[in-house]
Design an enzyme around this catalytic site. Structure first.
Site, PDB file in Angstrom:
ATOM      1  N   HIS A 137       0.822  -1.210   0.000  1.00  0.00           N
ATOM      2  CA  HIS A 137       0.000   0.000   0.000  1.00  0.00           C
ATOM      3  C   HIS A 137       0.855   1.258   0.000  1.00  0.00           C
ATOM      4  O   HIS A 137       0.447   2.296  -0.515  1.00  0.00           O
ATOM      5  CB  HIS A 137      -0.992  -0.010   1.159  1.00  0.00           C
ATOM      6  CG  HIS A 137      -2.168  -0.867   0.857  1.00  0.00           C
ATOM      7  ND1 HIS A 137      -2.241  -2.169   1.253  1.00  0.00           N
ATOM      8  CD2 HIS A 137      -3.272  -0.631   0.116  1.00  0.00           C
ATOM      9  CE1 HIS A 137      -3.356  -2.697   0.790  1.00  0.00           C
ATOM     10  NE2 HIS A 137      -4.013  -1.786   0.098  1.00  0.00           N
ATOM     11  N   ARG A 153     -15.424   2.040  -1.029  1.00  0.00           N
ATOM     12  CA  ARG A 153     -15.245   0.680  -0.506  1.00  0.00           C
ATOM     13  C   ARG A 153     -15.326   0.736   1.012  1.00  0.00           C
ATOM     14  O   ARG A 153     -14.714   1.601   1.636  1.00  0.00           O
ATOM     15  CB  ARG A 153     -13.864   0.174  -0.934  1.00  0.00           C
ATOM     16  CG  ARG A 153     -13.477  -1.103  -0.236  1.00  0.00           C
ATOM     17  CD  ARG A 153     -12.226  -1.685  -0.818  1.00  0.00           C
ATOM     18  NE  ARG A 153     -11.023  -1.078  -0.264  1.00  0.00           N
ATOM     19  CZ  ARG A 153      -9.803  -1.399  -0.660  1.00  0.00           C
ATOM     20  NH1 ARG A 153      -9.629  -2.283  -1.623  1.00  0.00           N
ATOM     21  NH2 ARG A 153      -8.739  -0.838  -0.111  1.00  0.00           N
ATOM     22  N   CYS A 207      -9.888  -2.301 -10.425  1.00  0.00           N
ATOM     23  CA  CYS A 207      -9.365  -1.173  -9.641  1.00  0.00           C
ATOM     24  C   CYS A 207      -7.991  -1.479  -9.061  1.00  0.00           C
ATOM     25  O   CYS A 207      -7.417  -0.646  -8.377  1.00  0.00           O
ATOM     26  CB  CYS A 207     -10.343  -0.763  -8.549  1.00  0.00           C
ATOM     27  SG  CYS A 207     -10.595  -2.018  -7.297  1.00  0.00           S
TER      28      CYS A 207
HETATM   29  C1  PEP Z   1      -6.593  -4.780  -4.763  1.00  0.00           C
HETATM   30  O1  PEP Z   1      -6.432  -5.662  -3.932  1.00  0.00           O
HETATM   31  O2  PEP Z   1      -6.284  -4.897  -5.959  1.00  0.00           O
HETATM   32  C2  PEP Z   1      -7.178  -3.486  -4.351  1.00  0.00           C
HETATM   33  C3  PEP Z   1      -7.533  -2.587  -5.240  1.00  0.00           C
HETATM   34  O3  PEP Z   1      -7.307  -3.242  -3.042  1.00  0.00           O
HETATM   35  P1  PEP Z   1      -6.057  -2.895  -2.094  1.00  0.00           P
HETATM   36  O4  PEP Z   1      -4.847  -2.667  -2.956  1.00  0.00           O
HETATM   37  O5  PEP Z   1      -6.409  -1.701  -1.309  1.00  0.00           O
HETATM   38  O6  PEP Z   1      -5.931  -4.133  -1.250  1.00  0.00           O
HETATM   39 MG    MG Z   2      -7.334  -5.520  -1.971  1.00  0.00          MG
END
Ligand code: PEP
Ligand code: MG
Length: 565
Positions: free
Chosen positions: A188, A330, A499
């Site tokens: 992240h 989300r 996404c």
């Molecule tokens: C993913 O897992 O691709 C996503 C968009 O959510 P995150 O990166 O926040 O886990």
């Molecule tokens: Mg995710």
């Protein structure tokens, strides 16, 4: 000049001085000290400084019209005057010869436990405030407050690693670029760096404390950092930086242009955001909507569990600010690498496979309902999509919808205005992708979270730098699950977006369009380059028939609104 290699996360050039960032390390000595008076003085100085910080935060929040959060900081400042609960117990412990750090940890933890065991809900909630104040006191006592962490001048920040909770707290105006020794491309922190467009290098194993203050150039294109570069390098890379700026300017010509291929296939280009502060980036980069608002950043940015009102204010601000664009919010995806002290989550051996996202929400219904009520109330101010993350089973979707419905009824009984909204889920586990037909019956849309889908399909911890050589973002198993999910969604008239970070991968744009993807949601800075890719694509060259898009005339499955209405 010295050159050190790393792995680039974001292209681009950063030029400036280095600031070494040290993650706060709270190893507290149990040794007794002889100068008790000096410890009490250090404690007093820290108390005054934290009180000043809290008062400054109060002023800032009031000035920006956030009375709710201002109240939290005002209360914090007052708590630091509470002799009986916090101050005297600290002094008593220091009188026994313990350090100020030891006294703060012991006395504040003790007070937090006492608050958490109280009957009254208001006092129970104060436990999180005390923990927060303890952390602020320790920050100051260890010399780790923002000023000493980041300095006061814009700099290239160099760190061992950065947790998402640390990254969101960085002062963006002081950040030219980022270099870490650890980190992985799909963490992240990397995602945040991409969304902020900071030139970023991870896995730069040679970082050293003596870089602090040195002049350097971070060269994302060549995945390296030059320490004390020579004049030729400075001139070359300054010119490259100017070229980047010019290219960015040129991309602006794509603003207002439709996201449509040469043969007429339309796709929605939406943005991924973390909160109201990103509204401007969505507008500036001409995103057609928001495909992923990671609401957990509202929680990570907050010093305590955000109230329904605080959340409502954040969601309303984004919906209103971006109306009539669709905004998909989300629900809270806390857990794994996104940890928050006030949530008091147990340490787990395998946090990515652990207690996170809807698993927390369905276990803590009061916590979940606070968010759902805030979302429903905000729905009156724009075009909302509500999305549930980390789904593996049909019952989870049904349960989430049941609780949402319960909140809707409660709010209607209270006379609250509720607008239209769509309901969707993230497809980010192989279980969800393989059960997509059943899940599609329950929702209006799917959004493929390719970051987690890759992690769980390939059994590759997305946080692990050691596994990068094994990580294949184009793994055929992942691509097959994406394609099959799009097809399954369309069989049930459920629209499908992507996404995860793969959505912005220019080498896959044509493939995704060919498979029939309805929406791509990417960091705001990738919108215009992606629009360029879409406009250059020509699907007519593929012999296979393009998959059918969702039938625009078909009614939604009992929910409100449609993407293609
Ligand atoms: C993913 O897992 O691709 C996503 C968009 O959510 P995150 O990166 O926040 O886990
Ligand atoms: Mg995710």
């Amino acid at each position: 000049m010295q050159t050190f290699k790393g792995t680039k996360i974001v292209n681009g050039i950063a030029i400036g001085r280095i600031k070494i960032y040290k993650t706060p390390d709270y190893v507290i000595s149990e040794e007794l000290v002889s100068d008790i008076g000096a410890e009490i003085e250090r404690f007093e100085a820290a108390r005054v400084k934290v009180q000043e910080q809290q008062n400054a935060l109060y002023e800032k929040e009031m000035k920006e019209g956030r009375k709710d959060t201002a109240g939290i900081f005002e209360a914090h400042a007052m708590m630091l005057d509470d002799e009986d609960t916090l101050i005297d117990p600290c002094k008593e412990i220091m009188a026994e010869g313990h350090t100020a750090e030891y006294a703060v940890r012991a006395a504040f933890d003790n007070a937090a436990t006492e608050f958490s065991e109280m009957e009254d809900e208001y006092f129970r909630a104060r436990s999180a405030d005390v923990i927060d104040l303890k952390n602020s006191m320790l920050d100051v006592l260890f010399g780790n407050d923002t000023e000493s962490l980041q300095g006061t001048e814009p700099a290239i920040l160099v760190a061992e690693d950065l947790a998402p909770s640390e990254t969101v707290k960085l002062d963006k105006s002081l950040l030219l670029g980022l270099v870490t020794r650890l980190g992985s491309s799909n963490s992240h922190t990397a995602i945040l760096a991409r969304s902020m467009n900071w030139p970023t290098l991870i896995q730069c194993h040679d970082i050293a404390d003596d870089w602090d203050g040195k002049f350097a150039i971070l060269d994302g294109y060549n995945s390296c950092i030059y320490i004390e570069p020579d004049q030729k390098t400075i001139d070359e890379l300054s010119a490259k930086q100017a070229e980047d700026k010019a290219r960015e300017e040129k991309l602006k010509e794509l603003k207002g242009q439709p996201s449509v291929t040469k043969d007429g296939r339309k796709v929605k280009l939406y943005a991924n955001i973390g909160g109201p502060k990103d509204i401007q980036a969505v507008i500036e980069n001409d995103a057609e909507g928001v495909g992923l608002f990671r609401s957990e950043f509202v929680y990570l940015n907050s010093k305590e569990d955000p109230s329904e009102e605080a959340q409502f204010a954040a969601y309303k601000q984004v919906l209103e600010g971006l109306s009539p664009r669709m905004v998909i919010i989300r629900t809270c995806d806390i857990g794994a690498d996104k940890t928050i002290d006030y949530m008091q989550l147990d340490k787990e051996d395998n946090p990515a496979l652990g207690f996170r996202a809807v698993r927390i929400c369905l276990t803590r219904p009061d916590f979940f309902k606070r968010q759902l009520r805030a979302l429903l109330r905000a729905s009156a101010f724009g075009n909302l999509g509500i999305m549930f993350p980390m789904i593996i089973s049909l019952w989870e979707v049904k349960k989430c919808k049941e609780i949402l419905e319960e909140c809707r009824k409660e709010l209607e009984a209270e006379g609250a205005k509720i607008g239209k909204y769509e309901i969707g889920i993230m497809i980010e586990t192989p279980a969800a992708a393989l059960c997509a037909d059943e899940l599609a019956e329950e929702v209006d849309f799917f959004s493929l979270g390719t970051n987690d889908l890759t992690q769980y399909t390939c059994a590759i911890d997305r946080q692990s730098a050691n596994l990068e050589p094994f990580a294949n973002t184009h793994h055929p198993a992942v691509l097959r699950l994406i394609r099959e999910t799009i097809e399954a969604g369309h069989r049930h008239n459920t629209w499908v977006g992507i996404c995860g970070e793969l959505g912005a991968d220019p080498t896959l744009t044509e493939e995704f369009l060919k498979w029939g993807v309805d929406e791509l949601s990417v960091n705001p800075k990738s919108i215009l380059p992606l629009r360029g890719n879409v406009r250059n694509a020509d699907l007519s060259k593929f012999k296979t028939e393009s998959p059918k898009a969702v039938d625009p005339k078909k009614e939604p499955k009992g929910f409100f609104g449609r993407l293609f209405s």
